[in-house]
Scaffold this active site. Structure first.
Site, mmCIF file in Angstrom:
data_model
loop_
_atom_site.group_PDB
_atom_site.id
_atom_site.type_symbol
_atom_site.label_atom_id
_atom_site.label_comp_id
_atom_site.label_asym_id
_atom_site.label_seq_id
_atom_site.Cartn_x
_atom_site.Cartn_y
_atom_site.Cartn_z
ATOM 1 N N GLN A 11 0.821 -1.218 0.000
ATOM 2 C CA GLN A 11 0.000 0.000 0.000
ATOM 3 C C GLN A 11 0.856 1.270 0.000
ATOM 4 O O GLN A 11 0.619 2.185 -0.772
ATOM 5 C CB GLN A 11 -0.937 0.005 1.209
ATOM 6 C CG GLN A 11 -2.120 -0.925 1.082
ATOM 7 C CD GLN A 11 -3.250 -0.560 2.021
ATOM 8 O OE1 GLN A 11 -4.196 0.123 1.652
ATOM 9 N NE2 GLN A 11 -3.152 -1.015 3.252
ATOM 10 N N ILE A 38 14.189 -9.742 1.613
ATOM 11 C CA ILE A 38 14.821 -9.017 2.721
ATOM 12 C C ILE A 38 15.167 -9.934 3.892
ATOM 13 O O ILE A 38 15.904 -9.531 4.798
ATOM 14 C CB ILE A 38 13.959 -7.837 3.220
ATOM 15 C CG1 ILE A 38 12.648 -8.321 3.837
ATOM 16 C CG2 ILE A 38 13.736 -6.822 2.107
ATOM 17 C CD1 ILE A 38 11.889 -7.226 4.578
ATOM 18 N N ALA A 61 6.511 -5.640 4.715
ATOM 19 C CA ALA A 61 6.063 -6.140 6.021
ATOM 20 C C ALA A 61 5.119 -7.318 5.841
ATOM 21 O O ALA A 61 4.491 -7.468 4.789
ATOM 22 C CB ALA A 61 5.357 -5.037 6.809
ATOM 23 N N THR A 63 1.829 -8.153 7.077
ATOM 24 C CA THR A 63 0.769 -7.381 7.728
ATOM 25 C C THR A 63 -0.511 -8.177 7.971
ATOM 26 O O THR A 63 -1.507 -7.613 8.421
ATOM 27 C CB THR A 63 0.420 -6.128 6.895
ATOM 28 O OG1 THR A 63 0.028 -6.540 5.575
ATOM 29 C CG2 THR A 63 1.606 -5.188 6.797
ATOM 30 N N ASP A 103 0.800 0.752 15.288
ATOM 31 C CA ASP A 103 0.160 0.963 16.595
ATOM 32 C C ASP A 103 0.091 -0.333 17.400
ATOM 33 O O ASP A 103 -0.101 -0.297 18.618
ATOM 34 C CB ASP A 103 -1.259 1.505 16.401
ATOM 35 C CG ASP A 103 -2.126 0.570 15.549
ATOM 36 O OD1 ASP A 103 -1.784 0.375 14.372
ATOM 37 O OD2 ASP A 103 -3.126 0.041 16.067
ATOM 38 N N TYR A 126 2.003 -10.303 15.516
ATOM 39 C CA TYR A 126 2.278 -9.193 14.594
ATOM 40 C C TYR A 126 2.946 -8.033 15.334
ATOM 41 O O TYR A 126 4.006 -7.544 14.920
ATOM 42 C CB TYR A 126 0.989 -8.729 13.921
ATOM 43 C CG TYR A 126 1.138 -7.465 13.113
ATOM 44 C CD1 TYR A 126 1.921 -7.451 11.961
ATOM 45 C CD2 TYR A 126 0.514 -6.278 13.495
ATOM 46 C CE1 TYR A 126 2.077 -6.292 11.216
ATOM 47 C CE2 TYR A 126 0.657 -5.123 12.756
ATOM 48 C CZ TYR A 126 1.440 -5.124 11.619
ATOM 49 O OH TYR A 126 1.603 -3.974 10.891
ATOM 50 N N LYS A 130 6.837 -6.654 14.938
ATOM 51 C CA LYS A 130 7.094 -5.278 14.517
ATOM 52 C C LYS A 130 7.925 -4.522 15.558
ATOM 53 O O LYS A 130 8.806 -3.736 15.209
ATOM 54 C CB LYS A 130 5.775 -4.547 14.258
ATOM 55 C CG LYS A 130 5.007 -5.035 13.040
ATOM 56 C CD LYS A 130 5.766 -4.805 11.729
ATOM 57 C CE LYS A 130 5.802 -3.348 11.338
ATOM 58 N NZ LYS A 130 6.470 -3.153 10.024
ATOM 59 N N TRP A 151 -4.231 1.971 10.789
ATOM 60 C CA TRP A 151 -5.448 1.963 9.968
ATOM 61 C C TRP A 151 -5.190 2.470 8.542
ATOM 62 O O TRP A 151 -5.856 3.367 8.038
ATOM 63 C CB TRP A 151 -6.536 2.820 10.638
ATOM 64 C CG TRP A 151 -7.065 2.287 11.929
ATOM 65 C CD1 TRP A 151 -6.451 1.405 12.781
ATOM 66 C CD2 TRP A 151 -8.323 2.594 12.533
ATOM 67 N NE1 TRP A 151 -7.250 1.150 13.877
ATOM 68 C CE2 TRP A 151 -8.411 1.870 13.763
ATOM 69 C CE3 TRP A 151 -9.393 3.413 12.179
ATOM 70 C CZ2 TRP A 151 -9.507 1.939 14.607
ATOM 71 C CZ3 TRP A 151 -10.488 3.489 13.021
ATOM 72 C CH2 TRP A 151 -10.552 2.759 14.220
#
Length: 293
Positions: A11, A38, A61, A63, A103, A126, A130, A151
């Site tokens: 995204q 990676i 990532a 996600t 977050d 997750y 992170k 979000w």
């Protein structure tokens, strides 16, 4: 300025690549997982040594929050080891490392907004992976920016806006979680913020490296976000009729991974340091037809 972008089809990576391509003064190497794994330190170091970037922006990532509960090793490989290898490689060529985080590193039960100095306490794989990635980047590369966001949505990729538009066209009524709160964040705004910071670094300005929060305002619940999405969709003729919306609790919508009830991130620090304003998610919905493509 020479910028290496990883996760270029994600995204944020999509918009990073698009926006950087418009700048003639930037040499960009944008790679997806097919062209750079990676999780392979050898591959990462070889790519960085050959390209010699001045900035590395990691938009790659794992996600899939619920899948992460089962894909523990994969989640840590992509979200921790990958950033660590990129950060080590960045340090080896004296490049700066810009890394996107989340977050989910917080427990999600605080009253009010989370600041960069609040105690982290992830509640799932997750978030744990992170947070481990954040720590690895900070440890391996002196010149690092960790950008926590929440979000995320945009015209590219899968996200809440696209899901709502699809379901709204199929159903007359929807139940949406109303007791989780956060700031919807437009992916293109994340990209432009990272590029802004990269340009400041390239200009040799005195940069305060470290952790920053960037997300959208105003803060809303998922129910309120959905309500706004459908208002705009009806207004612009994307759907004929707004579905009936019902607010439900987190307990009524169980998921494999625990979601934070509070994902409100304070953006005061990034505004004061880089003059970057919070993402205007309502403005990003004005072109809502693009989300249906």
């Amino acid at each position: 300025m020479r910028i290496l972008v990883t996760g270029c089809y994600g995204q944020v990576g999509y918009y990073l690549t698009e926006q950087l391509a418009k700048n003639e003064n930037v040499s960009v190497l944008a790679l997806d997982k097919e062209h750079l794994d990676i999780t392979s330190q050898k591959a990462v170091q070889a790519t960085v040594t050959e390209f010699q970037p001045t900035i590395i922006i990691n938009a790659a990532a794992h996600t899939a929050v619920d899948k992460a509960e089962e894909e523990v090793e994969l989640s840590h490989a992509i979200n921790c080891n990958g950033p660590k290898f990129l950060a080590h490689a960045a340090q080896s060529v004296n490049a700066a490392m810009l890394h996107i985080s989340t977050d989910y590193v917080f427990e999600g039960n605080k009253e009010g907004e989370y600041t960069e100095t609040d105690i982290t306490n992830p509640q799932g794989v997750y978030g744990e992976s992170k947070l481990a990635g954040e720590r690895a980047v900070a440890s391996a590369c002196e010149k690092h920016i960790i950008l926590r966001t929440a979000w995320v949505f945009g015209e590219n990729g899968n996200n809440f806006v696209k899901t709502m538009l699809r379901l709204g066209a199929e159903r007359d009524a929807l139940s949406i979680v109303g007791d989780q709160f956060g700031g919807p964040t437009y992916a293109a705004d994340i990209a432009s913020t990272l590029i802004n910071i990269a340009q400041r670094i390239n200009q040799g300005e005195g940069i305060e490296y470290g952790v920053y929060h960037f997300s959208g305002l105003p803060h809303v619940s998922w129910f309120e976000f959905a309500d706004t999405i459908f208002d705009v969709a009806v207004e612009q003729g994307i759907i004929v009729k707004k579905p009936s919306l019902y607010s439900i609790t987190t307990e009524q919508y169980p998921t494999p991974a625990k979601r934070p009830n509070n994902s409100r991130l304070s953006t005061d620090k990034i505004t004061q340091t880089f003059s970057v304003e919070a993402s205007d998610w309502k403005a990003a919905l004005e072109n809502i037809k693009a989300y249906t493509g």
